[in-house]
Design a protein around this motif. Sequence first.
Motif, PDB file in Angstrom:
ATOM      1  N   ALA A 170       0.851  -1.131   0.076  1.00 16.73           N
ATOM      2  CA  ALA A 170       0.107   0.180   0.231  1.00 16.73           C
ATOM      3  C   ALA A 170       0.881   1.171  -0.038  1.00 16.73           C
ATOM      4  CB  ALA A 170      -0.990   0.143   1.042  1.00 16.73           C
ATOM      5  N   VAL A 171       1.880   1.161   0.825  1.00 17.75           N
ATOM      6  CA  VAL A 171       2.929   2.530   0.866  1.00 17.75           C
ATOM      7  C   VAL A 171       3.583   2.649  -0.170  1.00 17.75           C
ATOM      8  CG1 VAL A 171       4.690   3.457   2.353  1.00 17.75           C
ATOM      9  CG2 VAL A 171       2.737   2.638   3.517  1.00 17.75           C
ATOM     10  N   LEU A 172       4.136   1.587  -0.587  1.00 18.86           N
ATOM     11  CA  LEU A 172       5.236   1.477  -1.610  1.00 18.86           C
ATOM     12  C   LEU A 172       4.831   1.768  -3.029  1.00 18.86           C
ATOM     13  CD1 LEU A 172       8.046  -0.640   0.139  1.00 18.86           C
ATOM     14  CD2 LEU A 172       7.823   2.062   0.075  1.00 18.86           C
ATOM     15  N   ILE A 173       3.759   0.774  -3.606  1.00 22.85           N
ATOM     16  CA  ILE A 173       3.336   0.858  -4.980  1.00 22.85           C
ATOM     17  C   ILE A 173       1.757   1.219  -5.070  1.00 22.85           C
ATOM     18  CG2 ILE A 173       4.927  -0.835  -6.051  1.00 22.85           C
ATOM     19  CD1 ILE A 173       3.066  -2.805  -5.394  1.00 22.85           C
ATOM     20  N   ASN A 174       1.280   1.718  -3.878  1.00 21.29           N
ATOM     21  CA  ASN A 174       0.004   2.472  -4.155  1.00 21.29           C
ATOM     22  C   ASN A 174      -1.174   1.198  -4.252  1.00 21.29           C
ATOM     23  OD1 ASN A 174      -1.522   4.597  -3.788  1.00 21.29           O
ATOM     24  ND2 ASN A 174      -1.439   5.103  -5.754  1.00 21.29           N
ATOM     25  N   ILE A 175      -0.902  -0.187  -3.996  1.00 24.90           N
ATOM     26  CA  ILE A 175      -1.903  -0.959  -4.172  1.00 24.90           C
ATOM     27  C   ILE A 175      -2.172  -1.544  -2.793  1.00 24.90           C
ATOM     28  CG2 ILE A 175      -2.619  -3.245  -5.345  1.00 24.90           C
ATOM     29  CD1 ILE A 175      -0.606  -2.506  -7.583  1.00 24.90           C
ATOM     30  N   PRO A 176      -3.145  -1.592  -2.089  1.00 28.20           N
ATOM     31  CA  PRO A 176      -3.496  -2.151  -0.795  1.00 28.20           C
ATOM     32  C   PRO A 176      -3.485  -3.718  -0.994  1.00 28.20           C
ATOM     33  CG  PRO A 176      -5.059  -1.240  -1.405  1.00 28.20           C
ATOM     34  CD  PRO A 176      -4.414  -0.979  -2.510  1.00 28.20           C
ATOM     35  N   GLY A 177      -3.094  -4.557   0.074  1.00 30.97           N
ATOM     36  CA  GLY A 177      -3.280  -5.922   0.080  1.00 30.97           C
ATOM     37  C   GLY A 177      -4.710  -6.029   0.548  1.00 30.97           C
ATOM     38  N   THR A 178      -4.988  -5.203   1.585  1.00 36.36           N
ATOM     39  CA  THR A 178      -6.783  -5.495   2.194  1.00 36.36           C
ATOM     40  C   THR A 178      -7.357  -4.098   2.037  1.00 36.36           C
ATOM     41  OG1 THR A 178      -5.437  -5.069   4.170  1.00 36.36           O
ATOM     42  CG2 THR A 178      -5.863  -7.534   3.763  1.00 36.36           C
TER      43      THR A 178
ATOM     44  N   VAL B  92     -15.297  -0.966  -2.943  1.00 36.55           N
ATOM     45  CA  VAL B  92     -14.753  -2.142  -2.169  1.00 36.55           C
ATOM     46  C   VAL B  92     -15.509  -2.415  -0.879  1.00 36.55           C
ATOM     47  CG1 VAL B  92     -12.827  -3.523  -1.522  1.00 36.55           C
ATOM     48  CG2 VAL B  92     -12.691  -1.896  -3.667  1.00 36.55           C
ATOM     49  N   LEU B  93     -15.579  -1.328  -0.405  1.00 34.70           N
ATOM     50  CA  LEU B  93     -16.060  -1.452   1.308  1.00 34.70           C
ATOM     51  C   LEU B  93     -17.751  -1.925   1.206  1.00 34.70           C
ATOM     52  CD1 LEU B  93     -15.135  -1.180   4.409  1.00 34.70           C
ATOM     53  CD2 LEU B  93     -16.225   1.007   4.456  1.00 34.70           C
TER      54      LEU B  93
ATOM     55  N   GLY C  43     -15.275  -5.967  11.628  1.00 29.55           N
ATOM     56  CA  GLY C  43     -14.159  -6.050  10.727  1.00 29.55           C
ATOM     57  C   GLY C  43     -13.342  -4.682  10.971  1.00 29.55           C
ATOM     58  N   ALA C  44     -12.184  -4.968  10.261  1.00 30.91           N
ATOM     59  CA  ALA C  44     -11.042  -4.105  10.306  1.00 30.91           C
ATOM     60  C   ALA C  44     -11.193  -3.064   9.382  1.00 30.91           C
ATOM     61  CB  ALA C  44      -9.571  -4.617   9.860  1.00 30.91           C
ATOM     62  N   ASN C  45     -12.152  -3.207   8.414  1.00 28.68           N
ATOM     63  CA  ASN C  45     -12.294  -2.247   7.430  1.00 28.68           C
ATOM     64  C   ASN C  45     -13.015  -0.871   7.969  1.00 28.68           C
ATOM     65  OD1 ASN C  45     -11.528  -4.235   5.458  1.00 28.68           O
ATOM     66  ND2 ASN C  45     -13.414  -4.905   5.635  1.00 28.68           N
ATOM     67  N   ILE C  46     -14.147  -1.371   8.725  1.00 22.30           N
ATOM     68  CA  ILE C  46     -14.913  -0.290   9.439  1.00 22.30           C
ATOM     69  C   ILE C  46     -13.952   0.565  10.438  1.00 22.30           C
ATOM     70  CG2 ILE C  46     -16.726   0.416  11.021  1.00 22.30           C
ATOM     71  CD1 ILE C  46     -18.296  -1.692   9.557  1.00 22.30           C
TER      72      ILE C  46
ATOM     73  N   ILE D 229      -1.405   7.827   9.557  1.00 21.25           N
ATOM     74  CA  ILE D 229      -1.059   6.351   9.431  1.00 21.25           C
ATOM     75  C   ILE D 229      -1.309   5.657  10.855  1.00 21.25           C
ATOM     76  CG2 ILE D 229       0.796   4.834   9.122  1.00 21.25           C
ATOM     77  CD1 ILE D 229       2.033   6.985   7.164  1.00 21.25           C
ATOM     78  N   ILE D 230      -0.882   6.394  11.792  1.00 24.28           N
ATOM     79  CA  ILE D 230      -1.165   5.867  13.285  1.00 24.28           C
ATOM     80  C   ILE D 230      -2.666   5.437  13.715  1.00 24.28           C
ATOM     81  CG2 ILE D 230      -0.665   6.209  15.588  1.00 24.28           C
ATOM     82  CD1 ILE D 230       2.019   7.667  14.910  1.00 24.28           C
ATOM     83  N   SER D 231      -3.453   6.544  13.064  1.00 20.50           N
ATOM     84  CA  SER D 231      -4.935   6.314  13.531  1.00 20.50           C
ATOM     85  C   SER D 231      -5.472   5.081  12.774  1.00 20.50           C
ATOM     86  CB  SER D 231      -5.702   7.512  12.736  1.00 20.50           C
ATOM     87  OG  SER D 231      -5.366   8.603  13.445  1.00 20.50           O
ATOM     88  N   ALA D 232      -4.961   5.029  11.522  1.00 24.49           N
ATOM     89  CA  ALA D 232      -5.585   3.676  10.845  1.00 24.49           C
ATOM     90  C   ALA D 232      -4.933   2.504  11.275  1.00 24.49           C
ATOM     91  CB  ALA D 232      -5.387   3.918   9.231  1.00 24.49           C
ATOM     92  N   GLU D 233      -3.497   2.344  11.248  1.00 23.92           N
ATOM     93  CA  GLU D 233      -2.857   1.129  11.605  1.00 23.92           C
ATOM     94  C   GLU D 233      -2.794   0.604  12.798  1.00 23.92           C
ATOM     95  OE1 GLU D 233      -0.892  -1.079   9.688  1.00 23.92           O
ATOM     96  OE2 GLU D 233      -1.778  -0.074   7.985  1.00 23.92           O
ATOM     97  N   VAL D 234      -3.177   1.348  13.994  1.00 24.62           N
ATOM     98  CA  VAL D 234      -3.217   1.077  14.997  1.00 24.62           C
ATOM     99  C   VAL D 234      -4.636   0.548  15.331  1.00 24.62           C
ATOM    100  CG1 VAL D 234      -3.793   1.709  17.697  1.00 24.62           C
ATOM    101  CG2 VAL D 234      -1.948   2.880  16.558  1.00 24.62           C
ATOM    102  N   ALA D 235      -5.591   0.972  14.868  1.00 23.18           N
ATOM    103  CA  ALA D 235      -7.061   0.590  14.808  1.00 23.18           C
ATOM    104  C   ALA D 235      -7.239  -0.633  13.995  1.00 23.18           C
ATOM    105  CB  ALA D 235      -7.978   1.378  14.110  1.00 23.18           C
ATOM    106  N   ASN D 236      -6.580  -0.959  12.840  1.00 24.30           N
ATOM    107  CA  ASN D 236      -6.749  -2.473  12.192  1.00 24.30           C
ATOM    108  C   ASN D 236      -5.886  -3.281  13.019  1.00 24.30           C
ATOM    109  OD1 ASN D 236      -4.102  -2.153  10.967  1.00 24.30           O
ATOM    110  ND2 ASN D 236      -5.105  -1.370   8.912  1.00 24.30           N
ATOM    111  N   ASN D 237      -4.938  -3.027  13.551  1.00 23.60           N
ATOM    112  CA  ASN D 237      -4.104  -4.121  14.220  1.00 23.60           C
ATOM    113  C   ASN D 237      -4.718  -4.489  15.585  1.00 23.60           C
ATOM    114  OD1 ASN D 237      -1.449  -5.182  12.799  1.00 23.60           O
ATOM    115  ND2 ASN D 237      -1.862  -3.094  12.292  1.00 23.60           N
ATOM    116  N   ALA D 238      -5.481  -3.276  16.241  1.00 25.82           N
ATOM    117  CA  ALA D 238      -6.086  -3.651  17.634  1.00 25.82           C
ATOM    118  C   ALA D 238      -7.399  -4.540  17.272  1.00 25.82           C
ATOM    119  CB  ALA D 238      -6.552  -2.414  18.216  1.00 25.82           C
ATOM    120  N   ASN D 239      -7.762  -4.420  16.253  1.00 23.98           N
ATOM    121  CA  ASN D 239      -8.796  -5.345  15.599  1.00 23.98           C
ATOM    122  C   ASN D 239      -8.509  -6.707  15.588  1.00 23.98           C
ATOM    123  OD1 ASN D 239     -10.585  -6.249  13.145  1.00 23.98           O
ATOM    124  ND2 ASN D 239     -11.711  -4.599  13.837  1.00 23.98           N
TER     125      ASN D 239
END
Lengths: 196, 506
Positions: free
Chosen positions: B82-90, B442-443, B273-276, B305-315
Amino acid sequence: MDDRPKRKAKRNQETLPGHYERGPVVGKNFASAVVIGVLAMVFMVLSLRLEVPGSIYTAPGMLPFIVSLTLFFMAVGLGISALRQGSIGDNLGGLARHLKNYAVDQEGRRTVMLIGMVFLYVLLVAVLSFDFRIPVFFFDFEITSYEVVSILVVGMILRIFWKKSLVRCGFVSLIMIEALVSVFRYGFGMIMPEAF
Amino acid sequence: MSAVIGGQILEQLVFIAQTPWLWMICLLGVTLGIFWGAMPGLSTTMAMTLLVGLTVEMTQAVAIMFMLGVYTGSVFGGAISAVLINIPGTPDAVPTMIEGHALAKKGEGGLALGTALAASFMGNWIGIILLIAFIPAVLFFALQFRSWEMFLLSLWGIAICGSMSSTDMPIKGWISGWIGLLVAFIGLDPIHGVSRFTFGSFALGDGINFIPVLIGLFGLAEILRVLPQKSPATIPSEVGRILPPIRTLLRYTRVSLRSGLIGTVIGAIPGAGANIASFFSYDVGRRRASQKEKAKWGKGSYEAIISAEVANNANVGGSMLPTLALGIPGNAAAAAVLAALELKNVVVGPLIQTENPGLIFYIYISLIIANFFMYGMAVLLIKPCVKLFSLPRTLLMPLILPICVIGSFAVNLNYFDVYVMLFSGIFGYVLHRFGFPLAPLVLAVILGPLADENLRRALLIFEDAGVLNVLWDRKLGTILLLVVLYTFYDGIFKRNDRNSNGEIND
């Protein structure tokens, strides 16, 4: 000094990461509104035509109808905002200019060509079906239609866009596809999209 | 009671410490997960469902450790592509993609990934700690979400995603989401089995899976957009500093705690889920950010980045709670963990603690170990990844094409999904050209079936009740309804104010 027109022009040309391209959006928004409006109406009709086996509250077409209806209103909203930015003539003219530029522009032509190649790739993988098994030490090394088609198509795309020699493109394609397929097939035991 | 729990935790810790094999299998799972997640278009769910087969021959302890390693690794791995080539895995990596790729283009890809990594690490910890400390409270809150609330939560997720990804014209984001909802309705209706919008096609009867749609919209569409450019921009190969200074991270303590709480609670709601969680936390983060930080939002903000990543990993931790305590998976990936547990004859549900004493604690300790390994492996892998993805796009993008085909085919071993991916890619390219964001689509494809089924179930329950009674009796639902309405109101009427503040797209 008022720099608003300059700022507006700059905003219209920016491309922001992860979002969408800005450009002459006037014609695009109007065309989008028309297409989405028609699509919403089609889905409204299709939703109403769905049978209702039980209560109206569990009707299969209920939520699709509500979604289509609200989508239609959104399309109307988008259309109105497009008309606020320019008349119907301006919008249609803007769209025609955009389409003409796209057809003349090298990038546009290259995109159409790439779509054609991807389409061909997907079709060839679906149509062709063969596999060879070569015994190597303790297992059978498989080469299937998927690998052959992938190596050829990816090699061709590399040749056109990477612009290196045919041999180099073919070699990179061969190594990468074989490595990828080997990891998935032998490492994760996945079935490759072939033989259908 | 607490002494019994403490004793069980200690017992599991001693068992794991005495079994180095478990550490190795966890490291293997994490490494596989990171590589899998880093492949553009290959999702966590796919990793879990495909690798669950490898656990058949493993013992219960090894299988759980392996699957949780894969789970933790792949959630972070999605951030790399997602960060390096602008294509997210999820889909939950989309906010990270928006912010991280902007930073990568400025030559801060290493630090963006390092920040995402640190946030993932913190998110996992917050999720685990909150769960161990507040299992009954979180579960009680999560169980208040019934059909009506689930419908509203799904609708809210799509609405937020629409406003966030297209702030200067939220209506375009919502249109994208609404198109996604219509796509989600294709197939057999889950209550009566009536065919909807299948036009007699047998293949469409099963509906449209979201993974080929995700791969098409973000993978193929990105190839179609980038490859034909005369000189596609690459990210700089200089990596620079990777891990952010502790002092910088401490500045984001409040953001991390808030996002961790959001991620855990949403993770504990079955099916959310992590998306929401990721989009909700991203939205809350933007609203709570300082004016200076708001200006960076969408153009490369570390706080975002911290807002999104902390949330989807706490998920991750959060989603394990309903999976274990109720036998209802928090999300699709957690369903694969459930499958792995059932393969090992573990019956999850309210009796899990009676029938398998200590298993819950073993799972949480496994998550903690996986978290440490994820951190270590990711630190080692970030530099090579930045170097690899800084290769010319004209070389990288064609090589992603076969991954898109394999990824979409692997979901159901059905070639129809490859056609779905192809169509989604071309459609995504057209939408992009016309200025529509792709994330809400997608969502909505993911949340559409959830919204549909829950609305109809809720309406059946409410059949004989008056509207006022429903609003009064279901207070949580009423609050959510007001929040949904406010999201639309905010998007329509407060747009001009927001643009003047110079946020996301400006």
